[in-house]
Scaffold this motif. Structure first.
Motif, PDB file in Angstrom:
ATOM      1  N   ASP A  68       0.881  -1.187   0.000  1.00 58.41           N
ATOM      2  CA  ASP A  68       0.000   0.000   0.000  1.00 58.41           C
ATOM      3  C   ASP A  68       0.913   1.228   0.000  1.00 58.41           C
ATOM      4  O   ASP A  68       1.729   1.388  -0.887  1.00 58.41           O
ATOM      5  CB  ASP A  68      -0.997  -0.048   1.160  1.00 58.41           C
ATOM      6  N   GLY A  69       0.785   2.086   0.997  1.00 57.71           N
ATOM      7  CA  GLY A  69       1.739   3.195   1.095  1.00 57.71           C
ATOM      8  C   GLY A  69       3.097   2.706   1.575  1.00 57.71           C
ATOM      9  O   GLY A  69       4.085   3.428   1.496  1.00 57.71           O
ATOM     10  N   TYR A  70       3.099   1.476   2.104  1.00 56.08           N
ATOM     11  CA  TYR A  70       4.311   0.892   2.685  1.00 56.08           C
ATOM     12  C   TYR A  70       4.714  -0.385   1.953  1.00 56.08           C
ATOM     13  O   TYR A  70       3.936  -0.955   1.203  1.00 56.08           O
ATOM     14  CB  TYR A  70       4.078   0.590   4.173  1.00 56.08           C
ATOM     15  N   GLY A  71       5.918  -0.833   2.274  1.00 52.80           N
ATOM     16  CA  GLY A  71       6.436  -2.056   1.670  1.00 52.80           C
ATOM     17  C   GLY A  71       7.306  -1.708   0.474  1.00 52.80           C
ATOM     18  O   GLY A  71       7.258  -0.580  -0.044  1.00 52.80           O
ATOM     19  N   HIS A  72       8.130  -2.677   0.055  1.00 55.38           N
ATOM     20  CA  HIS A  72       9.029  -2.423  -1.062  1.00 55.38           C
ATOM     21  C   HIS A  72       9.404  -3.701  -1.805  1.00 55.38           C
ATOM     22  O   HIS A  72       9.261  -4.795  -1.265  1.00 55.38           O
ATOM     23  CB  HIS A  72      10.310  -1.714  -0.620  1.00 55.38           C
ATOM     24  N   VAL A  73       9.879  -3.509  -3.034  1.00 59.69           N
ATOM     25  CA  VAL A  73      10.340  -4.622  -3.872  1.00 59.69           C
ATOM     26  C   VAL A  73      11.669  -4.207  -4.497  1.00 59.69           C
ATOM     27  O   VAL A  73      11.845  -3.056  -4.872  1.00 59.69           O
ATOM     28  CB  VAL A  73       9.283  -5.008  -4.937  1.00 59.69           C
ATOM     29  N   SER A  74      12.593  -5.155  -4.580  1.00 56.98           N
ATOM     30  CA  SER A  74      13.917  -4.870  -5.144  1.00 56.98           C
ATOM     31  C   SER A  74      14.297  -5.956  -6.142  1.00 56.98           C
ATOM     32  O   SER A  74      13.693  -7.033  -6.176  1.00 56.98           O
ATOM     33  CB  SER A  74      14.967  -4.826  -4.032  1.00 56.98           C
ATOM     34  N   ALA A  75      15.325  -5.650  -6.950  1.00 53.87           N
ATOM     35  CA  ALA A  75      15.887  -6.635  -7.889  1.00 53.87           C
ATOM     36  C   ALA A  75      17.399  -6.573  -7.804  1.00 53.87           C
ATOM     37  O   ALA A  75      17.973  -5.481  -7.662  1.00 53.87           O
ATOM     38  CB  ALA A  75      15.431  -6.334  -9.314  1.00 53.87           C
TER      39      ALA A  75
ATOM     40  N   ASP B  69      20.962 -17.401  -5.172  1.00 54.82           N
ATOM     41  CA  ASP B  69      19.892 -17.772  -6.108  1.00 54.82           C
ATOM     42  C   ASP B  69      18.797 -16.704  -6.195  1.00 54.82           C
ATOM     43  O   ASP B  69      17.973 -16.744  -7.111  1.00 54.82           O
ATOM     44  CB  ASP B  69      19.259 -19.101  -5.673  1.00 54.82           C
ATOM     45  N   VAL B  70      18.771 -15.787  -5.258  1.00 53.47           N
ATOM     46  CA  VAL B  70      17.682 -14.804  -5.199  1.00 53.47           C
ATOM     47  C   VAL B  70      18.018 -13.593  -6.055  1.00 53.47           C
ATOM     48  O   VAL B  70      19.091 -13.006  -5.924  1.00 53.47           O
ATOM     49  CB  VAL B  70      17.415 -14.382  -3.731  1.00 53.47           C
ATOM     50  N   ARG B  71      17.069 -13.214  -6.933  1.00 52.25           N
ATOM     51  CA  ARG B  71      17.275 -12.035  -7.777  1.00 52.25           C
ATOM     52  C   ARG B  71      16.176 -10.993  -7.576  1.00 52.25           C
ATOM     53  O   ARG B  71      16.191  -9.941  -8.220  1.00 52.25           O
ATOM     54  CB  ARG B  71      17.367 -12.437  -9.264  1.00 52.25           C
ATOM     55  N   ALA B  72      15.203 -11.294  -6.693  1.00 48.55           N
ATOM     56  CA  ALA B  72      14.155 -10.315  -6.384  1.00 48.55           C
ATOM     57  C   ALA B  72      13.624 -10.586  -4.981  1.00 48.55           C
ATOM     58  O   ALA B  72      13.504 -11.742  -4.568  1.00 48.55           O
ATOM     59  CB  ALA B  72      13.021 -10.395  -7.395  1.00 48.55           C
TER      60      ALA B  72
ATOM     61  N   ALA C 249       8.834 -13.488  -7.909  1.00 47.65           N
ATOM     62  CA  ALA C 249       8.646 -12.918  -6.570  1.00 47.65           C
ATOM     63  C   ALA C 249       7.293 -12.206  -6.475  1.00 47.65           C
ATOM     64  O   ALA C 249       6.614 -12.289  -5.442  1.00 47.65           O
ATOM     65  CB  ALA C 249       9.784 -11.957  -6.240  1.00 47.65           C
ATOM     66  N   VAL C 250       6.885 -11.525  -7.551  1.00 49.75           N
ATOM     67  CA  VAL C 250       5.589 -10.842  -7.557  1.00 49.75           C
ATOM     68  C   VAL C 250       4.458 -11.864  -7.515  1.00 49.75           C
ATOM     69  O   VAL C 250       3.508 -11.752  -6.724  1.00 49.75           O
ATOM     70  CB  VAL C 250       5.461  -9.917  -8.794  1.00 49.75           C
ATOM     71  N   PHE C 251       4.556 -12.889  -8.363  1.00 56.16           N
ATOM     72  CA  PHE C 251       3.550 -13.961  -8.379  1.00 56.16           C
ATOM     73  C   PHE C 251       3.402 -14.568  -6.977  1.00 56.16           C
ATOM     74  O   PHE C 251       2.289 -14.741  -6.466  1.00 56.16           O
ATOM     75  CB  PHE C 251       3.992 -15.024  -9.392  1.00 56.16           C
ATOM     76  N   ARG C 252       4.513 -14.899  -6.360  1.00 60.44           N
ATOM     77  CA  ARG C 252       4.475 -15.514  -5.023  1.00 60.44           C
ATOM     78  C   ARG C 252       3.838 -14.576  -3.998  1.00 60.44           C
ATOM     79  O   ARG C 252       3.095 -15.020  -3.122  1.00 60.44           O
ATOM     80  CB  ARG C 252       5.892 -15.896  -4.584  1.00 60.44           C
ATOM     81  N   SER C 253       4.141 -13.291  -4.101  1.00 55.13           N
ATOM     82  CA  SER C 253       3.599 -12.326  -3.138  1.00 55.13           C
ATOM     83  C   SER C 253       2.083 -12.218  -3.261  1.00 55.13           C
ATOM     84  O   SER C 253       1.372 -12.149  -2.257  1.00 55.13           O
ATOM     85  CB  SER C 253       4.239 -10.955  -3.345  1.00 55.13           C
ATOM     86  N   VAL C 254       1.601 -12.192  -4.510  1.00 56.92           N
ATOM     87  CA  VAL C 254       0.153 -12.093  -4.749  1.00 56.92           C
ATOM     88  C   VAL C 254      -0.549 -13.343  -4.216  1.00 56.92           C
ATOM     89  O   VAL C 254      -1.549 -13.254  -3.491  1.00 56.92           O
ATOM     90  CB  VAL C 254      -0.136 -11.910  -6.253  1.00 56.92           C
TER      91      VAL C 254
END
Ligand code: MN
Length: 273
Positions: A62-69, A127-130, A216-221
């Motif tokens: 929402d107004g908070y949280g973040h995603v990185s690559a 192994d993590v890229r996002a 990572a987006v798919f998993r989050s949703v």
């Protein structure tokens, strides 16, 4: 021993003790701004902007949280927005960080307090890229009740290995404002995550990782959807039949092959093109 050296000795001892308690080596953080890995692939930046917008559209952020690559040219750098609501992120807001979460070229831009979540996970997981850090609502009860999140359907098969719980009170050895605001707390969270895809954070949210932004987006949703559906199923019956481990492994592999479909849809809607 002079008073000064004694004070230094004491401070060093306390740091070493904190490192020992967390079971992680100490790392010195860079004093000067780290060197840039160079401009990232514009397609990666576009996907990172899309990931921010998608996760906002899907009510994960929402107004908070973040995603990185992770940076495509240098595994020791990652990319993330300046401190900004994800729905508002554009390519100009994307900043480069080293894995100690020092910004490469801040130019006065504010950084997320909890950026250490990202840097410490990238350090621990080649192994993590996002990485996604969210406070999405349906997962929060599972972080405080001791009820484990389990894969209820094929879309959330990726949690078949179990979802560990990070309790910041244990990691910090006492009371905090609940935020992962130091490298040591980031390391402790990365240790809780270990080799898995998701860790819950008590009274706060979750961290979700993947080998790419779309994953990572798919998993989050679908983590959020699974939490909502699992609570509904548990309210209906004390005998919920979850995916067996083998079903989950098979389903996770199958879904991975079609992930481009929702990603294209979400990206088009999120970027308005
Ligand atoms: Mn947070």
């Amino acid at each position: 021993m002079t008073a000064l050296t004694r004070r230094r000795f004491t401070a060093g001892g306390a740091l070493a003790l904190a490192g020992a308690v967390l079971g992680a080596p100490r790392r010195a953080s860079a004093q000067a701004a780290p060197a840039s890995a160079g401009p990232p692939d514009p397609a990666l930046v576009e996907d990172l902007v899309a990931a921010n917008r998608i996760l906002a559209d899907q009510n994960v952020l929402d107004g908070y949280g973040h995603v990185s690559a992770r940076h495509d040219r240098d595994a020791s750098r990652y990319l993330m927005s300046r401190s900004l609501a994800p729905a508002l992120v554009t390519a100009a807001d994307i900043m480069e960080y080293d894995l100690d979460s020092n910004p490469v070229d801040a130019r006065g831009r504010a950084t997320f307090i909890e950026r250490f979540i990202h840097g410490e996970i990238y350090k621990a997981r080649a192994d993590v890229r996002a990485v996604v850090h969210c406070h999405s609502p349906a997962i929060i009860p599972f972080g405080v009740t001791g009820v484990p999140l389990r894969p209820l359907y094929h879309m959330s098969a990726f949690i078949w290995e179990g979802v560990p719980l990070f309790d910041i009170r244990d990691a910090a050895g006492g009371m905090t404002d609940m935020l992962v605001r130091s490298p040591a707390l980031g390391r402790a969270l990365a240790q809780t995550l270990d080799r898995r895809t998701v860790a819950l954070m008590r009274g706060h949210g979750a961290v979700i990782v993947g080998p790419s932004l779309p994953v990572a987006v798919f998993r989050s949703v679908y983590l959020e959807t699974n939490a909502r559906l699992q609570a509904q199923a548990m309210a209906q019956s004390a005998n919920v039949r979850y995916l067996a481990e083998e079903e989950a492994r098979l389903a996770a592999a199958s879904v991975a092959g079609t992930l481009g479909r929702p990603w294209e849809l979400w990206k088009r809607k999120a970027l308005g093109k």
